[in-house]
Scaffold this motif. Structure first.
Motif, PDB file in Angstrom:
ATOM      1  N   MET A 252       0.964  -1.183  -0.014  1.00 10.27           N
ATOM      2  CA  MET A 252       0.050   0.157  -0.127  1.00 10.27           C
ATOM      3  C   MET A 252       0.654   1.198   0.044  1.00 10.27           C
ATOM      4  N   TYR A 253       0.140   2.300  -0.624  1.00  9.46           N
ATOM      5  CA  TYR A 253       1.008   3.430  -0.785  1.00  9.46           C
ATOM      6  C   TYR A 253       0.353   4.315   0.568  1.00  9.46           C
ATOM      7  N   GLU A 254       1.266   5.338   0.700  1.00  4.58           N
ATOM      8  CA  GLU A 254       0.736   6.258   1.756  1.00  4.58           C
ATOM      9  C   GLU A 254       1.471   7.877   1.365  1.00  4.58           C
ATOM     10  N   MET A 255       0.335   8.798   1.206  1.00  2.00           N
ATOM     11  CA  MET A 255       0.699  10.023   0.870  1.00  2.00           C
ATOM     12  C   MET A 255       0.595  10.739   2.163  1.00  2.00           C
ATOM     13  N   ARG A 256       1.392  11.366   2.935  1.00  4.23           N
ATOM     14  CA  ARG A 256       1.382  12.210   4.105  1.00  4.23           C
ATOM     15  C   ARG A 256       2.532  13.196   4.231  1.00  4.23           C
ATOM     16  N   THR A 257       2.068  14.188   5.223  1.00  3.19           N
ATOM     17  CA  THR A 257       2.980  15.418   5.389  1.00  3.19           C
ATOM     18  C   THR A 257       3.918  15.009   5.935  1.00  3.19           C
ATOM     19  N   LEU A 258       5.132  15.808   5.609  1.00  2.00           N
ATOM     20  CA  LEU A 258       6.601  15.563   6.086  1.00  2.00           C
ATOM     21  C   LEU A 258       6.633  16.330   7.277  1.00  2.00           C
ATOM     22  N   ARG A 259       6.722  15.618   8.466  1.00  2.00           N
ATOM     23  CA  ARG A 259       6.677  16.405   9.694  1.00  2.00           C
ATOM     24  C   ARG A 259       8.115  16.588  10.256  1.00  2.00           C
ATOM     25  N   THR A 260       8.917  15.541  10.103  1.00  2.00           N
ATOM     26  CA  THR A 260      10.440  15.444  10.982  1.00  2.00           C
ATOM     27  C   THR A 260      11.356  16.235  10.133  1.00  2.00           C
ATOM     28  N   ASP A 261      12.364  16.835  10.821  1.00  2.00           N
ATOM     29  CA  ASP A 261      13.711  17.122  10.113  1.00  2.00           C
ATOM     30  C   ASP A 261      14.193  15.958   9.278  1.00  2.00           C
ATOM     31  N   ALA A 262      14.131  15.008   9.605  1.00  2.00           N
ATOM     32  CA  ALA A 262      14.568  13.818   9.103  1.00  2.00           C
ATOM     33  C   ALA A 262      14.024  13.574   7.687  1.00  2.00           C
ATOM     34  N   GLU A 263      12.657  13.688   7.491  1.00  2.00           N
ATOM     35  CA  GLU A 263      11.521  13.522   6.300  1.00  2.00           C
ATOM     36  C   GLU A 263      12.030  14.521   5.585  1.00  2.00           C
ATOM     37  N   ARG A 264      12.106  15.732   5.887  1.00  2.00           N
ATOM     38  CA  ARG A 264      12.345  17.050   5.089  1.00  2.00           C
ATOM     39  C   ARG A 264      13.783  16.800   4.522  1.00  2.00           C
ATOM     40  N   GLU A 265      14.587  16.367   5.104  1.00  2.00           N
ATOM     41  CA  GLU A 265      15.845  16.122   4.712  1.00  2.00           C
ATOM     42  C   GLU A 265      15.986  15.005   3.560  1.00  2.00           C
ATOM     43  N   GLU A 266      15.293  13.978   3.848  1.00  2.00           N
ATOM     44  CA  GLU A 266      15.145  12.938   2.874  1.00  2.00           C
ATOM     45  C   GLU A 266      14.509  13.308   1.469  1.00  2.00           C
ATOM     46  N   ALA A 267      13.420  14.307   1.801  1.00  2.00           N
ATOM     47  CA  ALA A 267      12.747  14.946   0.326  1.00  2.00           C
ATOM     48  C   ALA A 267      13.792  15.917  -0.116  1.00  2.00           C
ATOM     49  N   ALA A 268      14.613  16.572   0.538  1.00  2.00           N
ATOM     50  CA  ALA A 268      15.778  17.322  -0.120  1.00  2.00           C
ATOM     51  C   ALA A 268      16.686  16.497  -0.757  1.00  2.00           C
ATOM     52  N   ALA A 269      17.051  15.532  -0.416  1.00  2.00           N
ATOM     53  CA  ALA A 269      18.200  14.471  -0.994  1.00  2.00           C
ATOM     54  C   ALA A 269      17.284  13.832  -2.300  1.00  2.00           C
ATOM     55  N   LEU A 270      16.056  13.483  -2.137  1.00  2.00           N
ATOM     56  CA  LEU A 270      15.544  13.137  -3.435  1.00  2.00           C
ATOM     57  C   LEU A 270      15.420  14.051  -4.405  1.00  2.00           C
ATOM     58  N   VAL A 271      15.190  15.314  -4.141  1.00  2.00           N
ATOM     59  CA  VAL A 271      15.245  16.381  -5.391  1.00  2.00           C
ATOM     60  C   VAL A 271      16.410  16.518  -5.753  1.00  2.00           C
ATOM     61  N   GLN A 272      17.634  16.412  -4.904  1.00  2.00           N
ATOM     62  CA  GLN A 272      19.030  16.569  -5.580  1.00  2.00           C
ATOM     63  C   GLN A 272      19.448  15.348  -6.465  1.00  2.00           C
ATOM     64  N   ASP A 273      18.918  14.031  -5.727  1.00  2.00           N
ATOM     65  CA  ASP A 273      19.073  13.027  -6.785  1.00  2.00           C
ATOM     66  C   ASP A 273      18.520  13.098  -8.200  1.00  2.00           C
ATOM     67  N   ARG A 274      17.282  13.673  -8.128  1.00  2.00           N
ATOM     68  CA  ARG A 274      16.202  13.956  -9.269  1.00  2.00           C
ATOM     69  C   ARG A 274      16.998  14.996 -10.105  1.00  2.00           C
ATOM     70  N   GLN A 275      17.726  15.992  -9.572  1.00  2.00           N
ATOM     71  CA  GLN A 275      18.186  17.159 -10.160  1.00  2.00           C
ATOM     72  C   GLN A 275      19.573  16.598 -11.212  1.00  2.00           C
ATOM     73  N   ARG A 276      20.277  15.870 -10.297  1.00  2.00           N
ATOM     74  CA  ARG A 276      21.472  15.052 -10.794  1.00  2.00           C
ATOM     75  C   ARG A 276      21.135  14.243 -12.055  1.00  2.00           C
ATOM     76  N   TRP A 277      20.016  13.531 -11.815  1.00  2.00           N
ATOM     77  CA  TRP A 277      19.646  12.574 -13.066  1.00  2.00           C
ATOM     78  C   TRP A 277      19.052  13.164 -14.095  1.00  2.00           C
ATOM     79  N   LEU A 278      18.247  14.352 -14.084  1.00  2.00           N
ATOM     80  CA  LEU A 278      17.895  15.108 -15.205  1.00  2.00           C
ATOM     81  C   LEU A 278      19.115  15.773 -15.744  1.00  2.00           C
ATOM     82  N   THR A 279      20.127  16.182 -15.163  1.00  2.00           N
ATOM     83  CA  THR A 279      21.463  16.862 -15.759  1.00  2.00           C
ATOM     84  C   THR A 279      22.278  15.858 -16.590  1.00  2.00           C
ATOM     85  N   LEU A 280      22.109  14.534 -16.030  1.00  2.00           N
ATOM     86  CA  LEU A 280      22.842  13.452 -16.933  1.00  2.00           C
ATOM     87  C   LEU A 280      22.164  13.002 -17.942  1.00  2.00           C
TER      88      LEU A 280
END
Length: 189
Positions: free
Chosen positions: A1-29
């Motif tokens: 099952m999938y879950e869509m949820r608000t990112l509440r903790t600093d760790a979850e927000r950092e995980e999202a920031a890392a995902l964005v950076q990974d995506r940006q690197r991939w787009l560049t490549l």
């Protein structure tokens, strides 16, 4: 099952920031355009209520949902999906899940439509943006024109009708809080 949820903790927000950076690197490549005018990872750290799509605890996508952002491309209240990013090399299914969730979530918030922007500057050669826009229209999004987006880039403005989707909760558990109004927009009740 999938879950869509608000990112509440600093760790979850950092995980999202890392995902964005990974995506940006991939787009560049891949030779695809990357938004250049803002620090998107920082937006996930600072946003009032960013959200993430998870499967078995793994973050697959992140988004900043806002209410009534006052876009010039559309009139009236809406759910605006800002900064939508998925893990690199994910199938269209993730985008389709976000589309279904957003349409249902907007309807449950009493909003008639969902709006989003897709960068329309194509530096990778002819047709790649057109292919993306075609996939999105196949998922139910309508292209409402091209303009300068919120980050100053050329964008395609997209709109999706809000629709309650009975039974969606069997696929996607929604634990996203009602989005705040975008900066400069008054709270509407």
């Amino acid at each position: 099952m999938y879950e869509m949820r608000t990112l509440r903790t600093d760790a979850e927000r950092e995980e999202a920031a890392a995902l964005v950076q990974d995506r940006q690197r991939w787009l560049t490549l891949q030779g695809l355009p990357v938004p250049a005018r803002s620090d998107i990872p920082a937006q996930f750290r600072a946003a009032a209520m960013p959200a993430g799509l998870f499967e078995d605890g793994r973050l697959l996508a992140c988004v900043i949902p806002e209410r009534d952002p006052g876009l010039g491309g559309g009139k009236g209240s809406c759910l605006f999906l800002g900064c939508v990013h998925t893990l690199p090399d994910q199938p269209d299914d993730i985008t389709r899940l976000i589309t279904l969730w957003a349409s249902d979530f907007a309807a449950r918030q009493g909003l008639p439509v969902v709006r989003a922007e897709v960068q329309a500057r194509d530096t990778s050669g002819p047709g790649r943006i057109a292919v993306l826009l075609h996939r999105l229209t196949d998922m139910g999004w309508d292209i409402r024109g091209f303009d300068t987006g919120r980050e100053g880039e050329r964008v395609a403005r997209l709109e999706l009708a809000a629709e309650r989707r009975a039974g969606l909760s069997a696929l996607i558990d929604c634990r996203v809080h009602a989005p705040a109004s975008a900066p400069g927009e008054g709270s509407r009740s």
